[in-house]
Design an enzyme around this catalytic site. Structure first.
Site, mmCIF file in Angstrom:
data_model
loop_
_atom_site.group_PDB
_atom_site.id
_atom_site.type_symbol
_atom_site.label_atom_id
_atom_site.label_comp_id
_atom_site.label_asym_id
_atom_site.label_seq_id
_atom_site.Cartn_x
_atom_site.Cartn_y
_atom_site.Cartn_z
ATOM 1 N N ASP A 1 -10.905 -8.012 56.681
ATOM 2 C CA ASP A 1 -10.984 -6.990 57.927
ATOM 3 C C ASP A 1 -12.060 -8.802 58.857
ATOM 4 O O ASP A 1 -12.175 -9.615 57.915
ATOM 5 C CB ASP A 1 -11.325 -5.733 57.970
ATOM 6 N N SER B 1 -6.580 0.514 63.811
ATOM 7 C CA SER B 1 -7.114 0.242 63.064
ATOM 8 C C SER B 1 -8.049 1.203 62.173
ATOM 9 O O SER B 1 -8.464 1.476 60.814
ATOM 10 C CB SER B 1 -8.540 -0.557 63.620
ATOM 11 N N HIS C 1 -16.336 -3.794 62.732
ATOM 12 C CA HIS C 1 -15.059 -2.900 62.447
ATOM 13 C C HIS C 1 -14.520 -2.502 61.213
ATOM 14 O O HIS C 1 -14.581 -1.898 60.482
ATOM 15 C CB HIS C 1 -13.984 -3.577 62.762
#
Ligand SMILES: *[C@@H]1O[C@H](CO)[C@@H](O)[C@H](O)[C@H]1NC(C)=O
Ligand SMILES: *[C@@H]1O[C@H](CO)[C@@H](O)[C@H](O)[C@H]1NC(C)=O
Ligand SMILES: *[C@@H]1O[C@H](CO)[C@@H](O)[C@H](O)[C@H]1NC(C)=O
Ligand SMILES: *[C@@H]1O[C@H](CO)[C@@H](O)[C@H](O)[C@H]1NC(C)=O
Ligand SMILES: *[C@@H]1O[C@H](CO)[C@@H](O)[C@H](O)[C@H]1NC(C)=O
Ligand SMILES: *[C@@H]1O[C@H](CO)[C@@H](O)[C@H](O)[C@H]1NC(C)=O
Ligand SMILES: *[C@@H]1O[C@H](CO)[C@@H](O)[C@H](O)[C@H]1NC(C)=O
Length: 755
Positions: A149, A540, A214
């Site tokens: 990620d 996600s 994220h």
């Protein structure tokens, strides 16, 4: 927030909805899917991999030397050698050299390196994994979840290591000190980054540090520690936690602010994670190619599977369009996103006393009872600009007509709230009919309404000389759930007509999890909101839920294969209603993940490496294209093809694609189930067939006398031709014993339909 660029994948939180992507694609993903002169070269011979890394690398240099003419040039051109899971290297090549190299002896595929987009918490309670659920702590603390990620935030409370001993003995990974990265602890045990292109990224930092948010969000969702009192400005207050709060986390940063996530880095991270000893890999990044033998996520996860590691990947945020699912290789666990029973709404009180409702996270308490109200259209600089200004696009409105007012805008690009605030406006009401299932986070007072509410507001604006309104701070409301998220990518699988994808659904809307202090909540200019926790939406976000669930199942069944864990989670998923989501399994897969039920599936559909290769042969992959996956061991597909089988794979779901407009289509599905429940058990079949479809199973009863016993059966599906208005029909096969329900959806897909 649907994370824009990342948003689009288990990969992407929808931080900002897809439209935001338009801007982001231009702004931040400048290199998005642009081909650089980097290539990944696969070598057929895998037998050499048991040798020293340097010996394998020397063979790469030798090969490059023979191409380039000298070892010096070869060394300059070589970027990275993959020497552990598979035999390959990354290198700079000219087009001419690509041609020459491809035809050299022993070279498999030469693949251009591409850049991909990244595609609390109540969500665990919602799917039935309460904090009190039984845990197998001893084993759980030996489970390592690896995430590919944007890196992570080591200071986050989600990575506090209270009560955890040193990393499990099998852990071989590393965590150094990096720029602005304080290092690891007994919770966050690994952190590395891969940026093989060496391009400087002015918006990022060469460190596993997450400057985006994220990766912090996904890693804390899958395996974060318990954090009481997590909330966003008082909203969604509760205990944030991962599925396996005692498991360890290892992060591999492969996604960069300006360029996205490149194939070279993704492959290197897979190789590292496998060698480091992770148990589950969670990856919320968009896949690209439909070719399972060359797509980096597909290839990387194949080698993970060979090493007993299940890879969980996001289905993508390109819904609600059919055929938009990504990361659909059969060994990947492909996760769609659903909504939970919570939404965030704001009241808009109009000057005429009417109250209407909008959707979104607006953390601002209004200072006045009401403000003047106008529309972007009416605030145009001049009449030529009206069409653009109705979308409140930057530069099209007259600041004098906006200052001190609430402005009504039609959704055109993300960030109208920032544009209005920048012009001195007070707030923004945004009209849009597509993305109302996600609560967008705003950087200034704002909310989103549908077009019928929008008409009420514009009618009011034009009914009076001095229209006024106020937008109240959002509040949490209960809604009907689950349902498929509008953005969640849908089947049918563009890579194979014989494989239903996505596999499963998990919460992916307005998920509260850890965030970084290095970025404002929206990332928009002028946003002054910072928080340790925030909402994100996207596959996600659903991906690490299933990654966490897989780790949870593994903590009770450490010896199960990746396919067995996946099967357990799929056959025990809660079926979702097709009333609200007409695309049914193309949106939901097997249904919504139920981690506690998945601990005790009764039967599993197990699959091994050989069986996946057989599937690829059946799909028409050539013997040579399979070399990337299996190396030089000669594969002769014509010897491997199973006789008379629709899909040639022992998968927990079944999909029959119609072959004719005139004649019925018949498909035979051969399956084997393994008993992982009580030794003596009898399962009877229940079939549900939609109209126009006949489904039979033989035998109709399975009688087991021991654990691990395998019994095969056959399902015959005969489907009448369908109208071109019908894309798919849903049926199912359920094996039931007194203690277990093993459910497989059966989908009939009409490729001749208009969709
Ligand atoms: C990137 O930088 C590293 C360290 O300076 C160097 O070893 C490597 O060759 C560089 N790679 C490329 C592609 O320039
Ligand atoms: C990293 O640390 C340096 C020095 O403290 C600081 O100037 C810089 O802003 C930091 N960068 C990030 C992204 O935190
Ligand atoms: C503005 O939009 C309307 C309706 O979509 C269209 O008919 C008109 O041509 C547009 N005007 C300009 C100046 O683009
Ligand atoms: C528009 O939103 C309002 C308020 O949330 C709701 O009552 C109404 O049903 C919606 N209309 C449509 C057509 O979805
Ligand atoms: C809006 O907020 C104000 C101040 O908190 C409150 O008095 C009012 O009742 C709210 N209006 C609605 C419709 O919720
Ligand atoms: C593959 O197997 C088929 C059937 O046994 C045989 O006819 C063919 O020659 C084999 N091909 C190779 C390349 O060995
Ligand atoms: C399964 O079917 C057999 C024979 O029809 C029946 O005797 C048995 O009770 C059934 N078992 C269950 C669990 O339904």
């Amino acid at each position: 927030m649907i994370m824009g660029y990342y948003t689009y994948i288990c990969s992407s939180p929808i931080r900002h909805l897809p439209l935001f992507l338009l801007t982001l694609t231009a702004l931040r993903v400048a290199n998005g899917d642009v081909q650089k002169d980097f290539y990944i070269v696969f070598i057929r011979d895998h037998s050499i991999l048991n040798k020293e890394s340097s010996a394998v690398q020397q063979t790469h240099l030798d090969l490059l030397s023979s191409l380039k003419g000298s070892e010096t040039e070869a060394r300059e051109a070589l970027v990275y050698s993959y020497t552990r899971s598979f035999n390959a290297f990354a290198t700079r090549l000219s087009e001419d050299e690509v041609g020459k190299l491809s035809s050299m002896d022993g070279v498999g595929s030469v693949i251009p390196n591409r850049y991909h987009k990244l595609h609390t918490t109540k969500s665990w309670d919602f799917i039935g994994l309460p904090p009190t659920a039984k845990r197998n702590l001893q084993v759980e603390s030996n489970i390592i979840v690896g995430l590919l990620d944007t890196g992570t935030t080591p200071q986050s409370k989600s990575f506090k290591d209270h009560g955890l001993g040193p990393p499990p003995a099998k852990w071989k990974g590393t965590c150094d000190h990096f720029a602005n990265f304080s290092g690891c602890n007994n919770k966050l045990i690994g952190a590395r980054y891969f940026k093989l292109d060496n391009f400087t990224d002015p918006d990022d930092i060469l460190s596993p540090l997450d400057i985006d948010g994220h990766g912090t969000h996904t890693s804390s969702t899958s395996a974060g520690s318990q954090v009481p009192n997590a909330n966003l400005y008082g909203l969604a207050k509760g205990t944030a936690r991962g599925a396996v709060p005692s498991a360890r986390v290892a992060v591999y940063k492969v996604c960069w602010a300006s360029s996205g996530c490149s194939d070279m880095d993704i492959l290197a991270a897979f190789e590292a994670a496998i060698a480091d000893g992770v148990d589950i890999i969670s990856i919320s990044i968009g896949g690209s190619s439909g070719n399972y033998a060359i797509d980096s996520i597909s290839v990387g996860s194949f080698f993970a599977m060979r090493n007993g590691i299940l890879t969980v990947a996001s289905a993508g945020n390109d819904g609600p369009y059919l055929g938009s699912v990504s990361n659909h290789a059969p060994w990947l666990f492909t996760v769609g996103a659903s909504g939970i029973d919570r939404d965030f709404r704001s009241k808009i009180v109009l000057g005429n006393g009417l109250t209407v409702t909008g959707v979104g996270v607006d953390t601002f308490e209004p200072k006045q009872k009401s403000y003047p109200l106008t529309s972007g259209r009416d605030a145009a600089k001049d009449s030529k600009n009206r069409n653009l200004s109705s979308g409140c696009i930057d530069g099209t409105m007259d600041p004098k007509k906006v200052k001190g007012k609430i402005v009504y805008c039609k959704l055109a690009v993300w960030g109208a709230d920032a544009v209005i605030k920048d012009l001195g406006g007070i707030g923004t009401i945004i009209e849009n009919d597509q993305f109302l299932d996600i609560a967008q986070i705003f950087m200034a007072p704002a909310t989103m309404v549908n077009s019928s509410t929008g008409k009420t507001i514009t009618d009011y604006i034009h009914s009076t000389r001095g229209p006024t309104a106020v937008i109240n701070k959002s509040q949490e409301v209960k809604v009907q759930a689950p349902f498929a998220a509008s953005f969640s990518s849908r089947g049918p699988n563009p890579g194979s007509r014989h494989l239903l994808k996505p596999d499963i659904t998990a919460p992916g809307i307005d998920i509260l999890a850890s965030y970084t202090r290095l970025r404002s909540l929206t990332g928009l200019k002028g946003d002054t909101q910072y928080s340790d926790f925030t909402f994100m939406s996207g596959t996600s976000m659903s991906c690490p839920h299933v990654g966490g669930a897989a780790a949870y199942v593994k903590s009770f069944h450490p010896s199960w294969s990746p396919a067995a864990i996946k099967s357990a989670i799929m056959t025990t998923a809660t079926p979702m209603s097709s009333k609200r989501d007409r695309q049914a399994e193309f949106a939901h897969g097997a249904g919504q993940v139920n981690p506690v039920k998945a601990l005790s599936p009764g039967l599993v559909y197990d699959t091994d490496e050989f069986s996946y290769i057989q599937f690829l042969c059946h799909e028409g992959y050539s013997d040579s294209s399979l070399a990337n996956l299996v190396g030089q061991e000669p594969i002769n597909c014509s010897k491997l093809l199973p006789s008379n089988s629709e899909d040639a794979i022992n998968y927990p779901t079944m999909q029959l694609s119609l072959k004719s407009r005139q004649e019925p289509t018949t498909g035979i599905f051969r399956r084997v189930v393994t008993n992982v429940g009580p030794s003596q058990s009898v399962y009877n079949a229940t079939i549900k067939a939609p109209k126009g479809v006949a489904i039979t199973v033989k035998p109709t009863s399975l009688s087991f006398s021991r654990v691990s016993q395998k019994i095969s059966f056959k399902v015959v599906v005969k489907a009448n031709p369908m109208s071109s208005a019908v894309v798919m029909l849903s049926g199912s096969l359920v094996w039931k014993s007194p203690g277990h329900t093993v459910r497989s959806p059966i989908v009939i897909f009409n490729p001749m339909a208009r969709y």
